[in-house]
Design a protein around this motif. Structure first.
Motif, PDB file in Angstrom:
ATOM      1  N   UNK A 134       0.853  -1.191   0.000  1.00  0.00           N
ATOM      2  CA  UNK A 134       0.000   0.000   0.000  1.00  0.00           C
ATOM      3  C   UNK A 134       0.887   1.239   0.000  1.00  0.00           C
ATOM      4  N   UNK A 135       0.751   2.021  -1.055  1.00  0.00           N
ATOM      5  CA  UNK A 135       1.517   3.247  -1.257  1.00  0.00           C
ATOM      6  C   UNK A 135       0.533   4.411  -1.254  1.00  0.00           C
ATOM      7  N   UNK A 136       0.583   5.253  -0.222  1.00  0.00           N
ATOM      8  CA  UNK A 136      -0.297   6.421  -0.132  1.00  0.00           C
ATOM      9  C   UNK A 136       0.263   7.535  -1.017  1.00  0.00           C
ATOM     10  N   UNK A 137      -0.558   8.009  -1.943  1.00  0.00           N
ATOM     11  CA  UNK A 137      -0.115   9.002  -2.912  1.00  0.00           C
ATOM     12  C   UNK A 137      -0.624  10.399  -2.542  1.00  0.00           C
ATOM     13  N   UNK A 138       0.220  11.374  -2.795  1.00  0.00           N
ATOM     14  CA  UNK A 138      -0.118  12.800  -2.668  1.00  0.00           C
ATOM     15  C   UNK A 138      -0.693  13.172  -1.308  1.00  0.00           C
ATOM     16  N   UNK A 139      -0.093  12.723  -0.195  1.00  0.00           N
ATOM     17  CA  UNK A 139      -0.652  13.089   1.113  1.00  0.00           C
ATOM     18  C   UNK A 139      -0.502  14.576   1.425  1.00  0.00           C
ATOM     19  N   UNK A 140       0.432  15.249   0.778  1.00  0.00           N
ATOM     20  CA  UNK A 140       0.636  16.666   1.060  1.00  0.00           C
ATOM     21  C   UNK A 140      -0.254  17.555   0.202  1.00  0.00           C
ATOM     22  N   UNK A 141      -0.267  17.343  -1.106  1.00  0.00           N
ATOM     23  CA  UNK A 141      -1.061  18.185  -1.997  1.00  0.00           C
ATOM     24  C   UNK A 141      -2.542  17.815  -1.922  1.00  0.00           C
ATOM     25  N   UNK A 142      -2.883  16.570  -2.311  1.00  0.00           N
ATOM     26  CA  UNK A 142      -4.283  16.151  -2.244  1.00  0.00           C
ATOM     27  C   UNK A 142      -4.757  16.008  -0.798  1.00  0.00           C
ATOM     28  N   UNK A 143      -3.811  15.924   0.129  1.00  0.00           N
ATOM     29  CA  UNK A 143      -4.165  15.814   1.537  1.00  0.00           C
ATOM     30  C   UNK A 143      -4.482  17.141   2.198  1.00  0.00           C
ATOM     31  N   UNK A 144      -4.659  18.210   1.395  1.00  0.00           N
ATOM     32  CA  UNK A 144      -5.089  19.476   1.970  1.00  0.00           C
ATOM     33  C   UNK A 144      -4.242  20.683   1.621  1.00  0.00           C
ATOM     34  N   UNK A 145      -3.389  20.580   0.556  1.00  0.00           N
ATOM     35  CA  UNK A 145      -2.448  21.670   0.253  1.00  0.00           C
ATOM     36  C   UNK A 145      -1.642  22.020   1.498  1.00  0.00           C
ATOM     37  N   UNK A 146      -1.073  21.003   2.104  1.00  0.00           N
ATOM     38  CA  UNK A 146      -0.364  21.206   3.359  1.00  0.00           C
ATOM     39  C   UNK A 146       0.955  21.931   3.174  1.00  0.00           C
ATOM     40  N   UNK A 147       1.394  22.085   1.925  1.00  0.00           N
ATOM     41  CA  UNK A 147       2.570  22.916   1.652  1.00  0.00           C
ATOM     42  C   UNK A 147       2.232  24.400   1.820  1.00  0.00           C
ATOM     43  N   UNK A 148       0.937  24.744   1.875  1.00  0.00           N
ATOM     44  CA  UNK A 148       0.518  26.135   2.130  1.00  0.00           C
ATOM     45  C   UNK A 148      -0.678  26.107   3.080  1.00  0.00           C
ATOM     46  N   UNK A 149      -0.476  25.651   4.321  1.00  0.00           N
ATOM     47  CA  UNK A 149      -1.599  25.424   5.238  1.00  0.00           C
ATOM     48  C   UNK A 149      -2.178  26.722   5.779  1.00  0.00           C
ATOM     49  N   UNK A 150      -3.437  26.659   6.181  1.00  0.00           N
ATOM     50  CA  UNK A 150      -4.069  27.808   6.828  1.00  0.00           C
ATOM     51  C   UNK A 150      -3.478  27.996   8.227  1.00  0.00           C
ATOM     52  N   UNK A 151      -3.594  29.219   8.752  1.00  0.00           N
ATOM     53  CA  UNK A 151      -3.111  29.480  10.103  1.00  0.00           C
ATOM     54  C   UNK A 151      -3.898  28.659  11.109  1.00  0.00           C
ATOM     55  N   UNK A 152      -5.204  28.484  10.866  1.00  0.00           N
ATOM     56  CA  UNK A 152      -6.020  27.690  11.787  1.00  0.00           C
ATOM     57  C   UNK A 152      -5.503  26.268  11.875  1.00  0.00           C
ATOM     58  N   UNK A 153      -5.168  25.680  10.719  1.00  0.00           N
ATOM     59  CA  UNK A 153      -4.664  24.310  10.721  1.00  0.00           C
ATOM     60  C   UNK A 153      -3.303  24.243  11.414  1.00  0.00           C
ATOM     61  N   UNK A 154      -2.444  25.223  11.171  1.00  0.00           N
ATOM     62  CA  UNK A 154      -1.144  25.240  11.840  1.00  0.00           C
ATOM     63  C   UNK A 154      -1.307  25.287  13.355  1.00  0.00           C
TER      64      UNK A 154
END
Length: 395
Positions: A199-219
């Motif tokens: 099992x290879x999880x793909x795109x956890x950062x981009x498709x996982x919520x644009x975590x490369x540019x997270x909201x302040x609330x999420x941070x």
């Protein structure tokens, strides 16, 4: 298989398959620096795809210069109605990666360790793959000739179709979407485990919520961890997951993901308080009644006037209200109607135009929130609409 894999969807110069002379020296230098950093960190698994623009070509030039005896090389080729077209694409992938040799099985060229049938998103594509003489039969010929190691598939499909593909017992592994904001494919991980699949999880950062540019609330909710570190830790601590993709476009983008490796033994202490804060924020923003029933009685997008994808739109509403994932929501909203079978259905732009509120309410009779949904869609459109997004994947 390392727990972090270097994904090739973002480090290439262009989403078009440019001729060699159009690839710029600066882009190639950036990719070389990214590969060197990944290799030094132990990311021995590199995955790309036939339709990731210049990714295969640029990798093919660099791999001989950066030898790695532990390297696991993966590419992905979409199925086709005509197996000969699939084989032509497969041959092109080997050529771009510098593995063509004489071309085709028996030609004595190089080898791809992992080949994924890319995008088994519809019953038709699964049939094109599995039917006698279909695309999988082509892949098996290449495998028997020693050109391919293991064969798997990648998917954006609904869960029942993913489970059907797993149950076929024709695949060694799966490239799957599963991460904190989208956990509905958990049954696919369990099924893959039961069928002895990787099992290879793909795109956890981009498709996982644009975590490369997270909201302040999420941070704030994920503190003391960065949202990328939290999500990686969440994925890697889940049973059945073997590796997750690091879709780095530069060496610096590896850094946060690498922090996770030292934290894995502490996942049991680090994750629960963050998960509790995220859940509390979700309940405060949306209410227990909505969360218990928001998806009840929703028609499929195929059965909705204007093909409006209500389940996805209301899910985006939840993400927006709970954790302020506006950048992600805007991108996903814009993809609806532009992403073919990769992201099917339409956004809410047609409401009050070609689709009246009365027409929408007629298919919402089984929803306990029928009266609220039209207004909610209008607010979502006002916040996220206005720009169509073309899916970068060509298939």
């Amino acid at each position: 298989m390392p727990v972090l894999s270097l994904g090739g969807m973002r480090f290439q110069q262009s989403w078009s398959d440019l001729p060699p002379e159009a690839v710029e020296a600066g882009s190639q230098a950036n990719l070389e620096a990214t590969l060197r950093a990944a290799l030094a960190a132990g990311l021995h698994h590199i995955e790309t795809a036939r339709h990731y623009g210049t990714s295969e070509r640029q990798l093919g030039w660099l791999l001989p210069r950066l030898p790695d005896p532990r390297r696991i090389l993966q590419t992905k080729v979409p199925p086709a109605e005509d197996p000969a077209a699939f084989e032509a694409d497969l041959r092109t992938s080997f050529e771009r990666l510098g593995l063509d040799g004489e071309g085709g099985p028996g030609g004595g060229g190089g080898r791809v360790d992992l080949l994924a049938i890319h995008g088994l998103n519809t019953p038709e594509l699964l049939d094109q793959t599995l039917r006698p003489g279909g695309c999988l039969a082509v892949a098996r010929r290449w495998q028997e000739a020693g050109r391919i190691g293991h064969v798997g598939f990648s998917t954006h499909a609904p869960l029942p179709l993913i489970l059907e593909a797993i149950a076929s017992d024709q695949f060694d592994y799966i490239n799957l979407h599963w991460y904190f904001i989208r956990q509905d494919n958990r049954a696919a991980i369990e099924a893959a485990t039961a069928h002895d699949m990787g099992v290879f999880v793909i795109s956890p950062t981009d498709k996982g919520g644009h975590l490369h540019s997270p909201s302040q609330r999420l941070c704030d909710l994920c503190a003391p961890l960065h949202p990328i570190v939290f999500n990686d830790l969440f994925c890697l601590s889940a049973p059945g997951i073997h590796t997750i993709s690091v879709g780095a476009s530069s060496p610096q983008e590896l850094d946060l993901h690498l922090e996770v490796l030292a934290l894995l033994p502490q996942a049991g202490e680090l994750l629960p308080p963050i998960l509790e804060r995220l859940e509390q924020a979700r309940r405060r923003a949306l209410g227990d009644d909505w969360l218990a029933s928001w998806d009840r009685g929703l028609p499929a997008w195929e059965d909705t006037p204007g093909r409006i994808n209500l389940p996805v739109l209301l899910w985006l509403h939840n993400l927006l209200e709970a954790w302020d994932l506006e950048a992600y929501g805007r991108a996903r909203y814009g993809l609806l109607g532009q992403g073919s079978h990769w992201f099917p259905g339409e956004n809410a732009d047609a409401l009050d135009g070609s689709v009246s509120e009365a027409e929408l309410l007629a298919v919402l009779q089984a929803s306990p929130w029928a009266a609220e949904i039209p207004g909610l869609l209008r607010r979502l459109r006002g916040r996220l609409g206005g720009e169509a997004v073309k899916r970068l994947q060509v298939a």
